[in-house]
Design a protein around this motif. Structure first.
Motif: not given
Length: 222
Positions: A77-85, A8-22
């Motif tokens: 999608l992440v939230v739905v997957a978490l709820a299903a889990l 979730l934190a990775l998705v959050r970070g990637l969504a707010l900024d156009d940054i690399g994976r590392d």
């Protein structure tokens, strides 16, 4: 730190900024080591991250940016997957409890004498919780074999005590106490004690010598 929270934190970070994976991973780790993350439950953390992501998305992204929509879909999608889990885990736990409640006799079919012998062996090894279980199973099998209670698949220790107590009222309190002890060592992870095992063994001897109330009444001289 859980894999779900990191995702979730990775998705959050990637969504707010156009940054690399590392860089995204570094930011996610920095985010997750904050003190507030250590005090939250998994559900609270997921919803907080989701809310912060939405707030950040609307604050930082210009109107009509397609990437914002894609990021939103990714988080959903992440939230739905978490709820299903979580739902799956809850159902699995419920199924496990139900299966445990239906296993008074355990996985093997044994006679009353076999249960008693196994109980004595376990008691000799100071495995008191397992010895209590086997001794109560000996009582249950003996009651069924003597037709004091009818055989019933899935019967719990409490149900056994209630049914047998109606036929053997003098032993009803001891049967109830033995059933409670069985539940404690089986489902409550109580360690069991020599005294507890001794009480169930004494009940076993009492049940073996007892006669149902109905038969005792018919045997009395008029």
């Amino acid at each position: 730190m859980t894999a779900t929270a990191l995702a979730l934190a990775l998705v959050r970070g990637l969504a707010l900024d156009d940054i690399g994976r590392d860089e995204a991973r570094r930011r996610a780790v920095e985010e997750l080591v904050k003190p507030e993350y250590q005090q939250e439950s998994l559900i609270e953390r997921a919803f907080r991250l989701f809310q912060e992501f939405i707030d950040g998305l609307f604050d930082s992204a210009p109107g009509g940016v397609p990437g914002g929509v894609l990021a939103l879909l990714a988080v959903l999608l992440v939230v739905v997957a978490l709820a299903a889990l979580l739902l799956w885990q809850a159902r699995k736990a419920t199924g496990a409890r139900r299966a445990a409640a239906e296993s008074l006799f355990g996985p093997k079919a044994r006679t009353a004498e076999e249960h008693r012998a196994e109980a004595e062996r376990l008691a000799g090894e100071s495995r008191w919780a397992e010895a209590v279980q086997e001794r109560l199973r000996a009582i249950a099998r003996d009651l069924e074999d003597r037709a004091i209670v009818a055989p019933q698949a899935g019967r719990t220790a409490d149900e056994l005590a209630a049914e047998a107590g109606r036929e053997l009222p003098a032993l009803a309190p001891a049967l109830t106490a033995a059933a409670r002890l069985f539940d404690d060592v089986t489902y409550g992870q109580a360690p069991g004690t020599p005294e507890g095992y001794r009480s169930v063994a004494e009940l076993d001897a009492g049940v073996a010598a007892a006669r149902p109330a109905a038969l005792a009444a018919t045997a009395r001289p008029s």
